[in-house]
Each structure stands twice: as structure tokens, then as C-alpha cells.
Design an enzyme around this catalytic site. Structure first.
Site, PDB file in Angstrom:
ATOM      1  N   HIS A   1      -8.569   1.662  10.558  1.00  0.00           N
ATOM      2  CA  HIS A   1      -8.659   1.614   9.097  1.00  0.00           C
ATOM      3  C   HIS A   1      -7.310   1.281   8.461  1.00  0.00           C
ATOM      4  O   HIS A   1      -6.518   2.169   8.145  1.00  0.00           O
ATOM      5  CB  HIS A   1      -9.161   2.983   8.606  1.00  0.00           C
ATOM      6  CG  HIS A   1      -9.525   3.024   7.165  1.00  0.00           C
ATOM      7  ND1 HIS A   1     -10.484   3.878   6.685  1.00  0.00           N
ATOM      8  CD2 HIS A   1      -9.071   2.337   6.092  1.00  0.00           C
ATOM      9  CE1 HIS A   1     -10.611   3.712   5.379  1.00  0.00           C
ATOM     10  NE2 HIS A   1      -9.752   2.791   4.998  1.00  0.00           N
TER      11      HIS A   1
ATOM     12  N   ASP B   1     -15.330  -0.563   2.507  1.00  0.00           N
ATOM     13  CA  ASP B   1     -14.341   0.474   2.207  1.00  0.00           C
ATOM     14  C   ASP B   1     -13.622   0.190   0.889  1.00  0.00           C
ATOM     15  O   ASP B   1     -13.209  -0.928   0.623  1.00  0.00           O
ATOM     16  CB  ASP B   1     -13.295   0.585   3.313  1.00  0.00           C
ATOM     17  CG  ASP B   1     -12.235   1.605   2.937  1.00  0.00           C
ATOM     18  OD1 ASP B   1     -12.609   2.742   2.628  1.00  0.00           O
ATOM     19  OD2 ASP B   1     -11.050   1.243   2.902  1.00  0.00           O
TER      20      ASP B   1
ATOM     21  N   HIS C   1       0.544  -0.638  -2.082  1.00  0.00           N
ATOM     22  CA  HIS C   1       0.483  -1.063  -3.490  1.00  0.00           C
ATOM     23  C   HIS C   1       1.913  -1.278  -3.956  1.00  0.00           C
ATOM     24  O   HIS C   1       2.858  -0.660  -3.426  1.00  0.00           O
ATOM     25  CB  HIS C   1      -0.185   0.010  -4.354  1.00  0.00           C
ATOM     26  CG  HIS C   1      -1.655   0.155  -4.091  1.00  0.00           C
ATOM     27  ND1 HIS C   1      -2.562  -0.830  -4.378  1.00  0.00           N
ATOM     28  CD2 HIS C   1      -2.375   1.177  -3.545  1.00  0.00           C
ATOM     29  CE1 HIS C   1      -3.783  -0.429  -4.024  1.00  0.00           C
ATOM     30  NE2 HIS C   1      -3.690   0.785  -3.510  1.00  0.00           N
TER      31      HIS C   1
ATOM     32  N   ASN D   1      -7.953   7.723  -2.731  1.00  0.00           N
ATOM     33  CA  ASN D   1      -9.405   7.917  -2.709  1.00  0.00           C
ATOM     34  C   ASN D   1      -9.895   8.025  -1.262  1.00  0.00           C
ATOM     35  O   ASN D   1      -9.638   7.096  -0.512  1.00  0.00           O
ATOM     36  CB  ASN D   1     -10.139   6.730  -3.329  1.00  0.00           C
ATOM     37  CG  ASN D   1      -9.749   6.478  -4.759  1.00  0.00           C
ATOM     38  OD1 ASN D   1      -9.271   7.354  -5.447  1.00  0.00           O
ATOM     39  ND2 ASN D   1      -9.956   5.258  -5.216  1.00  0.00           N
TER      40      ASN D   1
ATOM     41  N   ASP E   1      -5.662   4.626   6.975  1.00  0.00           N
ATOM     42  CA  ASP E   1      -6.005   4.106   5.638  1.00  0.00           C
ATOM     43  C   ASP E   1      -4.740   3.563   4.955  1.00  0.00           C
ATOM     44  O   ASP E   1      -4.525   3.765   3.752  1.00  0.00           O
ATOM     45  CB  ASP E   1      -6.675   5.185   4.770  1.00  0.00           C
ATOM     46  CG  ASP E   1      -7.242   4.616   3.472  1.00  0.00           C
ATOM     47  OD1 ASP E   1      -7.347   3.383   3.358  1.00  0.00           O
ATOM     48  OD2 ASP E   1      -7.570   5.397   2.573  1.00  0.00           O
TER      49      ASP E   1
ATOM     50  N   HIS F   1      -5.336  -1.592   5.505  1.00  0.00           N
ATOM     51  CA  HIS F   1      -5.491  -2.629   4.470  1.00  0.00           C
ATOM     52  C   HIS F   1      -4.254  -3.524   4.539  1.00  0.00           C
ATOM     53  O   HIS F   1      -3.165  -3.077   4.173  1.00  0.00           O
ATOM     54  CB  HIS F   1      -5.580  -1.989   3.085  1.00  0.00           C
ATOM     55  CG  HIS F   1      -6.767  -1.087   2.921  1.00  0.00           C
ATOM     56  ND1 HIS F   1      -7.977  -1.524   2.438  1.00  0.00           N
ATOM     57  CD2 HIS F   1      -6.934   0.235   3.183  1.00  0.00           C
ATOM     58  CE1 HIS F   1      -8.845  -0.512   2.402  1.00  0.00           C
ATOM     59  NE2 HIS F   1      -8.224   0.568   2.857  1.00  0.00           N
ATOM     60  N   PHE F   2      -4.435  -4.742   5.021  1.00  0.00           N
ATOM     61  CA  PHE F   2      -3.298  -5.667   5.098  1.00  0.00           C
ATOM     62  C   PHE F   2      -3.282  -6.659   3.919  1.00  0.00           C
ATOM     63  O   PHE F   2      -2.417  -7.526   3.841  1.00  0.00           O
ATOM     64  CB  PHE F   2      -3.273  -6.401   6.441  1.00  0.00           C
ATOM     65  CG  PHE F   2      -2.731  -5.546   7.581  1.00  0.00           C
ATOM     66  CD1 PHE F   2      -2.255  -4.258   7.365  1.00  0.00           C
ATOM     67  CD2 PHE F   2      -2.684  -6.047   8.880  1.00  0.00           C
ATOM     68  CE1 PHE F   2      -1.755  -3.480   8.409  1.00  0.00           C
ATOM     69  CE2 PHE F   2      -2.178  -5.276   9.922  1.00  0.00           C
ATOM     70  CZ  PHE F   2      -1.718  -3.995   9.697  1.00  0.00           C
ATOM     71  N   ARG F   3      -4.252  -6.527   3.006  1.00  0.00           N
ATOM     72  CA  ARG F   3      -4.246  -7.233   1.712  1.00  0.00           C
ATOM     73  C   ARG F   3      -4.241  -8.753   1.823  1.00  0.00           C
ATOM     74  O   ARG F   3      -3.817  -9.425   0.876  1.00  0.00           O
ATOM     75  CB  ARG F   3      -3.013  -6.815   0.889  1.00  0.00           C
ATOM     76  CG  ARG F   3      -2.818  -5.328   0.730  1.00  0.00           C
ATOM     77  CD  ARG F   3      -3.947  -4.680   0.011  1.00  0.00           C
ATOM     78  NE  ARG F   3      -3.653  -3.284  -0.350  1.00  0.00           N
ATOM     79  CZ  ARG F   3      -4.597  -2.379  -0.537  1.00  0.00           C
ATOM     80  NH1 ARG F   3      -5.875  -2.671  -0.378  1.00  0.00           N
ATOM     81  NH2 ARG F   3      -4.273  -1.155  -0.887  1.00  0.00           N
TER      82      ARG F   3
ATOM     83  N   HIS G   1     -12.184   8.434   6.252  1.00  0.00           N
ATOM     84  CA  HIS G   1     -11.244   9.347   5.570  1.00  0.00           C
ATOM     85  C   HIS G   1     -11.890  10.601   4.965  1.00  0.00           C
ATOM     86  O   HIS G   1     -11.877  10.798   3.739  1.00  0.00           O
ATOM     87  CB  HIS G   1     -10.401   8.624   4.525  1.00  0.00           C
ATOM     88  CG  HIS G   1     -11.107   7.588   3.672  1.00  0.00           C
ATOM     89  ND1 HIS G   1     -12.330   7.801   3.111  1.00  0.00           N
ATOM     90  CD2 HIS G   1     -10.711   6.347   3.283  1.00  0.00           C
ATOM     91  CE1 HIS G   1     -12.675   6.728   2.414  1.00  0.00           C
ATOM     92  NE2 HIS G   1     -11.707   5.844   2.511  1.00  0.00           N
TER      93      HIS G   1
HETATM   94  O1  DOR Z   1      -7.071   5.182  -1.952  1.00  0.00           O
HETATM   95  C1  DOR Z   1      -7.633   4.236  -1.405  1.00  0.00           C
HETATM   96  N1  DOR Z   1      -7.103   3.003  -1.455  1.00  0.00           N
HETATM   97  N2  DOR Z   1      -8.763   4.444  -0.779  1.00  0.00           N
HETATM   98  C2  DOR Z   1      -9.503   3.421  -0.289  1.00  0.00           C
HETATM   99  O2  DOR Z   1     -10.502   3.672   0.314  1.00  0.00           O
HETATM  100  C3  DOR Z   1      -9.086   2.018  -0.532  1.00  0.00           C
HETATM  101  C4  DOR Z   1      -7.636   1.957  -0.662  1.00  0.00           C
HETATM  102  C5  DOR Z   1      -7.121   0.629  -1.156  1.00  0.00           C
HETATM  103  O3  DOR Z   1      -7.663  -0.408  -0.758  1.00  0.00           O
HETATM  104  O4  DOR Z   1      -6.136   0.628  -1.864  1.00  0.00           O
END
Ligand code: DOR
Length: 425
Positions: free
Chosen positions: A63, A154, A311, A280, A307, A65-67, A234
Site C-alpha cells: 500500500h 483506495d 503531499h 484517513n 500507506d 501512493h507514488f502519485r 489501514h
Molecule cells: O490519508 C489518506 N491519504 N488515506 C488514504 O487512503 C489515501 C491517502 C492519499 O492518497 O493521500
């Protein structure tokens, strides 16, 4: 050829926990696991002295996130995989909430072609629903034929129960995991901060735990007759841990996932770190944290996943009510787990390693997460006792961690993937 000498080798797949020397050949495969002194160090071009350290299978994170594509000012697959290597990970699975989302074969193929050239193994999931809108399923069969190994929306929970039932059936047929973000939007007052004393103090409506566990209960019940590889992502609440414990006892197929941050911190971190601790589902109470630790310890929770959610600084500076949710996690995961899971709570290190290696690898049917002759030369070396302080000098493109300045115990010192040293400290 690499020789890793003098390390304590821990492999949860076989419960091996002994001093061994490991040899990896030029093709990146493990060719031998030897007793100490059985091999001569001068026969090898590269000798890694692992005395006093632990050698384990490279970590597998289901899990991240490489955006990429679309949000690469936060992270991209190159910086993301470098951050993963720095955290001891040799395999990661990217979520599909990119821009555009990964909901068709062309986007998937383009990404996977780039991912094949990275220093670690990076796999891409695809969406369950088109545009992550929760209205219509993607062409899962076609995506699966193209190579997709798992499906997820997700970031966005799937509220339509009928659609969820169809998705579970399809994933059962394809024998691939379906990974679910469980927070029912209709039960949420606001996102990212637990509904409780802290949200009240901050004047925020809050995200209640029933938003998570009611949706988990629905999906466990839907899966009762179907038996798909249902992955609850999560997990944040004690009630969810109980539900999964009971479901497993009742023979419902389910795999639980927990993050290092939910194991290490509570909603109080929001008071200290503001938007950096907004996530989240949210960090909850000490009672929830203890239940998560216990769930991991007794095997109700199968996997630890970061996760990793980068950002930008500007976004996080919008304040607790407006900033996007999520925190980076790849580079702090192991230190948090050693400090709060192993040292503080007393979870056996082997159990933590199992949740970081063989369990996630088996869910995705990957040749990863174990140490065996002929297997991939994917290893992590760490010092379980080295103390360090988290700084903002992350390998990741982003720095949105609420743990900067935290003293942790346990540090990854080398990561080896396909027989190549991809990180060294
Ligand atoms: O806090 C979160 N950010 N929860 C998620 O499930 C997605 C993630 C995001 O993509 O930033």
C-alpha cells in the site's frame, strides 16, 4: 557475487533465526545459505559485514501512493522507489488513485513499462470502479490479462453494496486481492481527525469509528458466500479488529492490514503536529492503538503496510480542516515498528517481519518475502538497536511526516534487490 557475512538471518517463512552467510550471484539469485566459516570471504568481489545486524527478506509493502501519473510534484515512481529502498522495501504495490486513475489498460501498461526499470519491484494496482466513482466496475478481466495483480479504489470507499458484491465475485474468479478503504461517507462528519475529544477541542466535526467498522461488517458479510481475497486496508479501530477476529474464526476469507502510524500514535498527535497527523482513516484512541498492536501480535492482522501518502508543504500548510489527508511512511516504518511494536509492546520481531514479508507476498502470489536457495536476492539488513532521530532529509520528494524529531530505535542499514545494493546508510 555478493557475500553477506556474519548476520543473524531471520526468515519468517521458515522461522529460521540463526547466524548464516548468504551468497547472491550476478543474476541476482540467492545461491547459498551457509554455516558461519563455511565460505571464504576472499572468493567474493563484494563482502557485506553484517555482524551485529539482522538479515531478513526485503520488505513488501502492499500500500503506497507514488502519485504517478498526474501528481508528481508530491512523488513519482523514481523518488518513491528510492524512498522505499531507504526503508528496507524491495517490493511495493502502488495504489491507483492517481490523476488520471488507473482504470484502463493503456494507463496501466504505460506505468508498468516504466516500473520495470526501477531498482526495486514496483507493481501497480488498478481501480475497482471507473474513475473511482463507485458506479461501474472497470474491465477487471482485461486489466488482469494485462498483468494487474490487485484491485482497489483506495482513498475512496465504495458505498454501493450491489457493486461491491459484483467486485468481490469478479476478484474471486480472477483470484486477486481486492483492497478496500473502509469509511462510509454517509457516516462521516469530516475527514482525517477522529471524532472524539481532540476533534471537539479543535472544533472539527470528526471521523467516527463507526464509519469504518460498519462498512467492514458489510463487506465481511458480503464475502461470506463469495470467499474473495478481501484485504481490509489501514485498520484504525478496535471494533474492526474484533470483527476481523470473529470473521476469521467463522471461516470468512479476510486479510487485515495496519500501518506503522496507527500502531505508534493516537489522535493526540494531531494536537502536536496539526495537519501532518491528519490521515484517513484517522489516528484514534489509545484503546484502539492497543487493539491494533494486539491484533498484530496474535495474527488477526496479517500485514503491515505504510500507506505512504506524500503531499506538498503548501497543501499541508492549509491547516487541519483543509489540508489533504495522509503522511509519508516508507522511511520511518521500520523504526516505528521496532520502537513501539517490538520494544514497547513486546511483539516478537519474527511476527513483525512476517507481516512485512511473507504474508503480503503470499497474498499477491509474489516470489518475494522469503530467503531460499534459487530465490530472489532481495534482502534487508538492519540494526535493531541503533537509535536515530527522524530528520526532514527524506529520500521521498515530500516531507509530510508527523514523526520528524522523534527518537526511534531500529534502523535499516542496507537494502539489496535483485542482488544489487540499492540503499546503504
Ligand atoms: O490519508 C489518506 N491519504 N488515506 C488514504 O487512503 C489515501 C491517502 C492519499 O492518497 O493521500
Amino acid at each position: 557475487m555478493i557475500l553477506i557475512k556474519g548476520g543473524r538471518v531471520m526468515d519468517p517463512a521458515t522461522n529460521l533465526d540463526e547466524e548464516k552467510d548468504i551468497v547472491i550471484d550476478d543474476k541476482g539469485k540467492i545461491t547459498g545459505i551457509y554455516e558461519p566459516e563455511e565460505v571464504q570471504r576472499n572468493h567474493y568481489e563484494t563482502v557485506i559485514d553484517a555482524a551485529g545486524e539482522i538479515v531478513a527478506p526485503g520488505f513488501v509493502d502492499v500500500h503506497v501512493h507514488f502519485r504517478d501519473p498526474g501528481l508528481t510534484h508530491k512523488e513519482d515512481i523514481v523518488t518513491g522507489s528510492a524512498a522505499a529502498a531507504a526503508g528496507g522495501y524491495t517490493t511495493v504495490i502502488c495504489m491507483a488513485n492517481t490523476k488520471p486513475p488507473v482504470d484502463d489498460v493503456d494507463i496501466y501498461k504505460e506505468l508498468q513499462a516504466r516500473e520495470d526499470k526501477l531498482p526495486i519491484h514496483v507493481l501497480q494496482t488498478a481501480n475497482v470502479t471507473k474513475g473511482m466513482k463507485g458506479e461501474e466496475l472497470t474491465s477487471m478481466e482485461e486489466l488482469h490479462l494485462a498483468g494487474v495483480k490487485g484491485f482497489t479504489d483506495d482513498g475512496v470507499p465504495i458505498e454501493n453494496a450491489g457493486l461491491m458484491r459484483e467486485a468481490l465475485k469478479k476478484c474471486k474468479e480472477l483470484d486477486v486481492p481486492i483492497s478496500l478503504h473502509e469509511e462510509d461517507g454517509k457516516l462521516m462528519y469530516s475527514q482525517g481527525v477522529n471524532k472524539g475529544t481532540v476533534s471537539e477541542q479543535l472544533g472539527l466535526p470528526g471521523a467516527p469509528d463507526e464509519a469504518e467498522y460498519t462498512l467492514v461488517a458489510r463487506d465481511l458479510m458480503l464475502n461470506k458466500k463469495i470467499g474473495a481475497k478481501l484485504n481490509i486496508q489501514h485498520i484504525s479501530s478496535a471494533v474492526t479488529v474484533d470483527l476481523i477476529r470473529k470473521a476469521k474464526k467463522d471461516g470468512i476469507r479476510v486479510y487485515g492490514e495496519v500501518t506503522p502510524q496507527h500502531l505508534s500514535a493516537t489522535e493526540d498527535l494531531v494536537l502536536e503536529q496539526g495537519a501532518l497527523a491528519r490521515v484517513n482513516p484517522p489516528l484514534r484512541t489509545e484503546k484502539d492503538r492497543q487493539a491494533l498492536l494486539q491484533g498484530l501480535k496474535d495474527g488477526v492482522i496479517d500485514m503491515i503496510a505504510t500507506d505512504h501518502a506524500p503531499h506538498s508543504k503548501e497543501e499541508k500548510e492549509r491547516g487541519i480542516a483543509k489540508a489533504p489527508s495522509g503522511m509519508i511512511g516508507l522511511e520511518t516504518a521500520f523504526g516505528l515498528l521496532m520502537t513501539y511494536g517490538v520494544k514497547e509492546y513486546g511483539i516478537p520481531l519474527m511476527t513483525v517481519l512476517r507481516a512485512l514479508t511473507v504474508n503480503p507476498a503470499e497474498l499477491y502470489k509474489l516470489d518475494a518475502g522469503k530467503i531460499y536457495v534459487g530465490g530472489p536476492g532481495d534482502l534487508v539488513i538492519f540494526d535493531p538497536n541503533r537509535e536515530w532521530v527522524v530528520s526532514d532529509a527524506f529520500v521521498s520528494k515530500s516531507t509530510n511526516s508527523p514523526f520528524i524529531g522523534r527518537k526511534l530505535c531500529g534502523k535499516v542499514t542496507k537494502t539489496i534487490c535483485n542482488g544489487k545494493i540499492v540503499f546503504t546508510k
